[in-house]
Scaffold this motif. Structure first.
Motif, PDB file in Angstrom:
ATOM      1  N   ALA A 143      61.279  72.974  71.371  1.00 45.85           N
ATOM      2  CA  ALA A 143      60.812  73.305  72.713  1.00 45.85           C
ATOM      3  C   ALA A 143      60.173  72.049  73.294  1.00 45.85           C
ATOM      4  CB  ALA A 143      59.795  74.445  72.662  1.00 45.85           C
ATOM      5  N   GLY A 144      60.572  71.690  74.497  1.00 46.33           N
ATOM      6  CA  GLY A 144      60.109  70.432  75.057  1.00 46.33           C
ATOM      7  C   GLY A 144      60.973  69.255  74.615  1.00 46.33           C
ATOM      8  N   GLY A 145      62.212  69.545  74.249  1.00 58.52           N
ATOM      9  CA  GLY A 145      63.080  68.513  73.692  1.00 58.52           C
ATOM     10  C   GLY A 145      63.659  67.554  74.697  1.00 58.52           C
ATOM     11  N   THR A 146      63.508  67.826  76.002  1.00 54.02           N
ATOM     12  CA  THR A 146      64.011  66.904  77.015  1.00 54.02           C
ATOM     13  C   THR A 146      62.897  66.067  77.630  1.00 54.02           C
ATOM     14  OG1 THR A 146      63.841  68.598  78.738  1.00 54.02           O
ATOM     15  CG2 THR A 146      65.951  68.410  77.586  1.00 54.02           C
ATOM     16  N   GLY A 147      61.679  66.233  77.154  1.00 59.43           N
ATOM     17  CA  GLY A 147      60.544  65.509  77.707  1.00 59.43           C
ATOM     18  C   GLY A 147      60.390  64.111  77.130  1.00 59.43           C
ATOM     19  N   PHE A 148      59.268  63.493  77.449  1.00 54.95           N
ATOM     20  CA  PHE A 148      58.957  62.116  77.066  1.00 54.95           C
ATOM     21  C   PHE A 148      59.085  61.904  75.563  1.00 54.95           C
ATOM     22  CE2 PHE A 148      54.987  59.335  76.298  1.00 54.95           C
ATOM     23  CZ  PHE A 148      55.737  58.168  76.226  1.00 54.95           C
ATOM     24  N   LEU A 149      58.331  62.642  74.782  1.00 54.45           N
ATOM     25  CA  LEU A 149      58.381  62.526  73.329  1.00 54.45           C
ATOM     26  C   LEU A 149      59.594  63.244  72.756  1.00 54.45           C
ATOM     27  CD1 LEU A 149      57.232  61.792  70.557  1.00 54.45           C
ATOM     28  CD2 LEU A 149      55.623  63.716  70.793  1.00 54.45           C
ATOM     29  N   GLY A 150      59.936  64.403  73.307  1.00 50.12           N
ATOM     30  CA  GLY A 150      61.034  65.196  72.775  1.00 50.12           C
ATOM     31  C   GLY A 150      62.358  64.462  72.786  1.00 50.12           C
ATOM     32  N   SER A 151      62.641  63.706  73.846  1.00 49.55           N
ATOM     33  CA  SER A 151      63.911  62.994  73.922  1.00 49.55           C
ATOM     34  C   SER A 151      64.009  61.909  72.859  1.00 49.55           C
ATOM     35  CB  SER A 151      64.096  62.389  75.317  1.00 49.55           C
ATOM     36  OG  SER A 151      63.030  61.498  75.639  1.00 49.55           O
ATOM     37  N   VAL A 152      62.876  61.266  72.545  1.00 46.93           N
ATOM     38  CA  VAL A 152      62.860  60.268  71.473  1.00 46.93           C
ATOM     39  C   VAL A 152      63.075  60.955  70.126  1.00 46.93           C
ATOM     40  CG1 VAL A 152      61.492  58.469  70.319  1.00 46.93           C
ATOM     41  CG2 VAL A 152      61.363  58.741  72.809  1.00 46.93           C
ATOM     42  N   LEU A 153      62.444  62.107  69.940  1.00 45.83           N
ATOM     43  CA  LEU A 153      62.599  62.851  68.693  1.00 45.83           C
ATOM     44  C   LEU A 153      64.041  63.309  68.492  1.00 45.83           C
ATOM     45  CD1 LEU A 153      61.451  64.246  66.180  1.00 45.83           C
ATOM     46  CD2 LEU A 153      60.892  66.211  67.640  1.00 45.83           C
ATOM     47  N   GLN A 164      34.431  52.958  75.900  1.00 47.56           N
ATOM     48  CA  GLN A 164      35.097  54.165  75.419  1.00 47.56           C
ATOM     49  C   GLN A 164      36.327  53.796  74.591  1.00 47.56           C
ATOM     50  OE1 GLN A 164      35.036  52.952  78.498  1.00 47.56           O
ATOM     51  NE2 GLN A 164      36.551  53.871  79.868  1.00 47.56           N
ATOM     52  N   TRP A 165      36.603  54.615  73.585  1.00 47.71           N
ATOM     53  CA  TRP A 165      37.700  54.340  72.655  1.00 47.71           C
ATOM     54  C   TRP A 165      39.030  54.848  73.197  1.00 47.71           C
ATOM     55  CZ3 TRP A 165      37.499  51.166  68.607  1.00 47.71           C
ATOM     56  CH2 TRP A 165      36.239  50.848  68.080  1.00 47.71           C
ATOM     57  N   VAL A 166      40.087  54.103  72.910  1.00 43.56           N
ATOM     58  CA  VAL A 166      41.453  54.528  73.184  1.00 43.56           C
ATOM     59  C   VAL A 166      42.167  54.663  71.840  1.00 43.56           C
ATOM     60  CG1 VAL A 166      43.624  54.021  74.356  1.00 43.56           C
ATOM     61  CG2 VAL A 166      41.452  53.267  75.377  1.00 43.56           C
ATOM     62  N   SER A 167      42.411  55.895  71.435  1.00 46.21           N
ATOM     63  CA  SER A 167      43.175  56.164  70.212  1.00 46.21           C
ATOM     64  C   SER A 167      44.608  56.426  70.639  1.00 46.21           C
ATOM     65  CB  SER A 167      42.590  57.361  69.462  1.00 46.21           C
ATOM     66  OG  SER A 167      41.313  57.055  68.955  1.00 46.21           O
ATOM     67  N   TRP A 168      45.492  55.495  70.356  1.00 51.64           N
ATOM     68  CA  TRP A 168      46.830  55.445  70.931  1.00 51.64           C
ATOM     69  C   TRP A 168      47.889  55.519  69.820  1.00 51.64           C
ATOM     70  CZ3 TRP A 168      49.861  51.590  69.009  1.00 51.64           C
ATOM     71  CH2 TRP A 168      49.176  50.602  68.288  1.00 51.64           C
ATOM     72  N   ILE A 169      49.149  55.687  70.230  1.00 59.65           N
ATOM     73  CA  ILE A 169      50.271  55.617  69.286  1.00 59.65           C
ATOM     74  C   ILE A 169      51.539  55.293  70.066  1.00 59.65           C
ATOM     75  CG2 ILE A 169      50.755  58.115  69.391  1.00 59.65           C
ATOM     76  CD1 ILE A 169      51.542  57.917  66.386  1.00 59.65           C
ATOM     77  N   HIS A 170      52.384  54.435  69.515  1.00 62.19           N
ATOM     78  CA  HIS A 170      53.690  54.138  70.107  1.00 62.19           C
ATOM     79  C   HIS A 170      54.542  55.409  70.050  1.00 62.19           C
ATOM     80  CE1 HIS A 170      57.674  52.372  70.616  1.00 62.19           C
ATOM     81  NE2 HIS A 170      57.151  51.169  70.827  1.00 62.19           N
ATOM     82  N   VAL A 171      55.308  55.670  71.102  1.00 57.51           N
ATOM     83  CA  VAL A 171      56.087  56.912  71.169  1.00 57.51           C
ATOM     84  C   VAL A 171      57.059  57.031  69.999  1.00 57.51           C
ATOM     85  CG1 VAL A 171      57.862  55.923  72.701  1.00 57.51           C
ATOM     86  CG2 VAL A 171      57.449  58.408  72.685  1.00 57.51           C
ATOM     87  N   LEU A 172      57.617  55.912  69.526  1.00 58.29           N
ATOM     88  CA  LEU A 172      58.535  55.993  68.391  1.00 58.29           C
ATOM     89  C   LEU A 172      57.791  56.392  67.122  1.00 58.29           C
ATOM     90  CD1 LEU A 172      61.294  55.734  67.117  1.00 58.29           C
ATOM     91  CD2 LEU A 172      60.936  53.258  66.941  1.00 58.29           C
ATOM     92  N   ASP A 173      56.593  55.866  66.913  1.00 53.46           N
ATOM     93  CA  ASP A 173      55.810  56.281  65.751  1.00 53.46           C
ATOM     94  C   ASP A 173      55.395  57.746  65.861  1.00 53.46           C
ATOM     95  OD1 ASP A 173      55.834  54.113  64.030  1.00 53.46           O
ATOM     96  OD2 ASP A 173      54.098  53.148  64.947  1.00 53.46           O
ATOM     97  N   ALA A 174      55.139  58.220  67.076  1.00 55.48           N
ATOM     98  CA  ALA A 174      54.814  59.641  67.259  1.00 55.48           C
ATOM     99  C   ALA A 174      55.994  60.512  66.833  1.00 55.48           C
ATOM    100  CB  ALA A 174      54.446  59.919  68.709  1.00 55.48           C
ATOM    101  N   ALA A 175      57.212  60.122  67.233  1.00 54.68           N
ATOM    102  CA  ALA A 175      58.403  60.874  66.836  1.00 54.68           C
ATOM    103  C   ALA A 175      58.638  60.757  65.336  1.00 54.68           C
ATOM    104  CB  ALA A 175      59.620  60.362  67.610  1.00 54.68           C
ATOM    105  N   ARG A 176      58.417  59.556  64.773  1.00 56.92           N
ATOM    106  CA  ARG A 176      58.590  59.366  63.335  1.00 56.92           C
ATOM    107  C   ARG A 176      57.592  60.210  62.536  1.00 56.92           C
ATOM    108  NH1 ARG A 176      57.005  54.811  61.702  1.00 56.92           N
ATOM    109  NH2 ARG A 176      58.191  54.798  59.741  1.00 56.92           N
ATOM    110  N   PHE A 178      58.437  62.913  59.734  1.00 52.65           N
ATOM    111  CA  PHE A 178      57.748  62.851  58.447  1.00 52.65           C
ATOM    112  C   PHE A 178      57.187  64.224  58.084  1.00 52.65           C
ATOM    113  CE2 PHE A 178      53.904  61.933  55.888  1.00 52.65           C
ATOM    114  CZ  PHE A 178      54.442  61.122  54.892  1.00 52.65           C
ATOM    115  N   ALA A 179      56.589  64.901  59.060  1.00 53.26           N
ATOM    116  CA  ALA A 179      56.036  66.237  58.820  1.00 53.26           C
ATOM    117  C   ALA A 179      57.138  67.253  58.533  1.00 53.26           C
ATOM    118  CB  ALA A 179      55.205  66.680  60.016  1.00 53.26           C
TER     119      ALA A 179
END
Length: 299
Positions: free
Chosen positions: A6-16, A193-205, A209-210
């Motif tokens: 669900a959400g497979g055509t979105g920003f992260l979903g398309s990369v996944l 203030q802190w910015v806790s970030w992640i590259h979109v490819l690492d988010a999909a990876r 992994f999960a």
């Protein structure tokens, strides 16, 4: 592995979806729109007459990335309601589908967010960290609680608590880089203030992994291991783009312009990917400058 998203055509979903295909898995996208496609396959849900469970009998896993973006538009009361309702509606439907299936999927990977944790300039949050009591924290708590219902069906359930996902054409980065492109970039708010970030490819990876590792369960902080304070993050953006970092953006101006939504950039959390680290996940982009250079290359 056959994975319904669900959400497979979105920003992260398309990369996944692309990543799953590259690794020999099949992605089936759950969509509200009346469109047909075999590559990837589309299955209707959350629309009149839709019975997705009839087409998802042999699914091995679900990934839920659905929900109205928190980045778009001012947070009116209606917008806040849409942010919550869109997430709960999609999650409840996926749980309903799982309950109806004779052969249960092995795992549900559900999106979540580090907005669960209180904002702080000093604390470091792992997956057992305290939860906040603001709007975003309440959304995340409700979201995870609803997704956890899948666990009662014997389905391994994972909550991916995403930080700021960095990508070229969507997410927060285009808005962050815009002032620098106009030679007007600088420190936002106090800069502490802190910015806790992640590259979109690492988010999909991390999602993959999960999906592939039975040891991944419960909340997972999905952020790079090297967060930055906002001032240094901005300087890094400027350096990568070859633009100056000199024009500060005062807090009061953002509060006037964005209202409650200004908390997204004026406050932050330092979040550690403790579970991913302990389970052996390796980031392709652990450092912000390297990640930004990859995303913004050829500019």
């Amino acid at each position: 592995m056959r994975v319904a998203i669900a959400g497979g055509t979105g920003f992260l979903g398309s990369v996944l979806v692309r990543l799953l295909k590259e690794n020999g898995h099949e992605a089936i996208i759950l969509t509200r729109r009346s469109e047909a496609s075999d590559n990837p396959r589309m299955v209707g849900y959350l629309s009149e007459g839709a019975r997705p469970e009839r087409e998802l009998k042999d699914i091995d896993a679900f990934v839920n990335l659905a929900g109205t973006s928190i980045n778009a538009g001012r947070w009116t009361e209606q917008r806040k309601q849409d942010i919550l309702t869109s997430r709960i509606t999609a999650t409840d439907e996926i749980v309903r589908i799982i309950r109806s299936m004779k052969k249960k999927p092995d795992v549900l990977v559900n999106a979540s967010a580090i907005g669960l944790y209180p904002t702080s300039e000093t604390a470091i949050y792992n997956e057992e960290g305290d939860s906040g009591n603001d709007f975003l924290a309440d959304v995340v708590k409700t979201w995870e609680h609803r997704a956890a219902e899948a666990g009662k069906e014997g389905v391994r359930t994972v909550f991916m608590r995403f930080g700021v996902i960095l990508g070229k054409n969507d997410g927060a980065l285009p808005l962050i880089t815009l002032p620098y492109r106009l030679y007007a970039g600088g420190t936002v708010g106090t800069g502490r203030q802190w910015v806790s970030w992640i590259h979109v490819l690492d988010a999909a990876r991390a999602i993959l992994f999960a999906l592939e590792n039975d040891s991944v369960r419960g909340p997972v902080n999905t952020v790079a291991p090297n967060p930055l304070r906002m001032k240094e993050f901005g300087r890094t953006v400027g350096r990568v783009l070859g633009r100056p970092h000199f024009l500060p953006v005062p807090s009061f101006a953002l509060k006037v312009a964005l209202g409650e939504k200004s908390k997204l950039v004026l406050e932050g959390q330092r979040v550690a990917p403790s579970k991913l680290g302990s389970l052996g996940f390796r980031f392709l982009y652990p450092d912000a400058e390297e990640a930004l250079r990859e995303i913004l290359k050829n500019e």
